[in-house]
Design a protein around this motif. Structure first.
Motif, PDB file in Angstrom:
ATOM      1  N   PRO A 132       2.280  13.844  -7.049  1.00 47.89           N
ATOM      2  CA  PRO A 132       1.529  13.755  -5.797  1.00 47.89           C
ATOM      3  C   PRO A 132       0.025  13.569  -6.023  1.00 47.89           C
ATOM      4  N   LYS A 133      -0.487  14.025  -7.155  1.00 46.23           N
ATOM      5  CA  LYS A 133      -1.926  13.903  -7.439  1.00 46.23           C
ATOM      6  C   LYS A 133      -2.265  12.669  -8.282  1.00 46.23           C
ATOM      7  N   SER A 134      -1.309  11.756  -8.476  1.00 50.73           N
ATOM      8  CA  SER A 134      -1.576  10.553  -9.277  1.00 50.73           C
ATOM      9  C   SER A 134      -2.656   9.678  -8.642  1.00 50.73           C
ATOM     10  N   LEU A 135      -2.710   9.657  -7.322  1.00 49.34           N
ATOM     11  CA  LEU A 135      -3.745   8.910  -6.603  1.00 49.34           C
ATOM     12  C   LEU A 135      -4.417   9.856  -5.625  1.00 49.34           C
ATOM     13  N   LYS A 136      -5.706   9.666  -5.452  1.00 42.83           N
ATOM     14  CA  LYS A 136      -6.432  10.494  -4.485  1.00 42.83           C
ATOM     15  C   LYS A 136      -7.362   9.618  -3.659  1.00 42.83           C
ATOM     16  N   PRO A 137      -7.735  10.058  -2.464  1.00 46.93           N
ATOM     17  CA  PRO A 137      -8.656   9.270  -1.652  1.00 46.93           C
ATOM     18  C   PRO A 137      -9.910   8.927  -2.453  1.00 46.93           C
TER      19      PRO A 137
END
Length: 133
Positions: A85-90
């Motif tokens: 879930p934290k592979s991409l962040k805003p």
């Protein structure tokens, strides 16, 4: 009445062959013959089942921002490839190749192998199954 295992198995196979049962997983809305490249900034990464989504803000030729809704595989499938879930962040900047919606609306389908950070680094290192940066 007692159901035999082979009867239950045959019924399950027949039900899975029904087009209505498979309609949810159809890729017909995406133009898989004319992939496009997008460069943009992640607004949101929805890591959920049945499909993940990347919400990407892309600046068009006239510099007007357009928000693209990009549908991916299930969260379970992505986990097998090392995604979290934290592979991409805003705020992450991405370069990705997608199969656009046939309707021309700003949306499409993405696959993990065609998503990279703007600097060219992978989102997930396939060798270790860890985050790419």
């Amino acid at each position: 009445m007692s159901w035999r295992p082979e009867v239950l198995l045959a019924a399950a196979v027949l039900a899975s062959l029904n087009p209505a049962a498979r309609a949810h997983h159809s890729l017909a809305i995406f133009d898989q013959t004319h992939a496009i490249e997008l460069v943009g900034v992640v607004e949101d990464f929805k890591f959920a089942n049945p499909h993940t989504f990347i919400v990407l803000q892309v600046k068009e030729e006239n510099a007007r921002p357009v928000v693209w809704q990009l549908e991916g595989q299930s969260a379970n499938s992505l986990r097998w490839s090392g995604w979290l879930p934290k592979s991409l962040k805003p705020g992450d900047q991405l370069r990705m190749t997608v199969d656009p919606l046939r309707s021309g609306a700003p949306g499409g389908a993405w696959t993990p192998s065609k998503v990279r950070f703007l600097d060219g680094s992978p989102v997930v290192s396939t060798a270790e199954g860890t985050l790419g940066r």
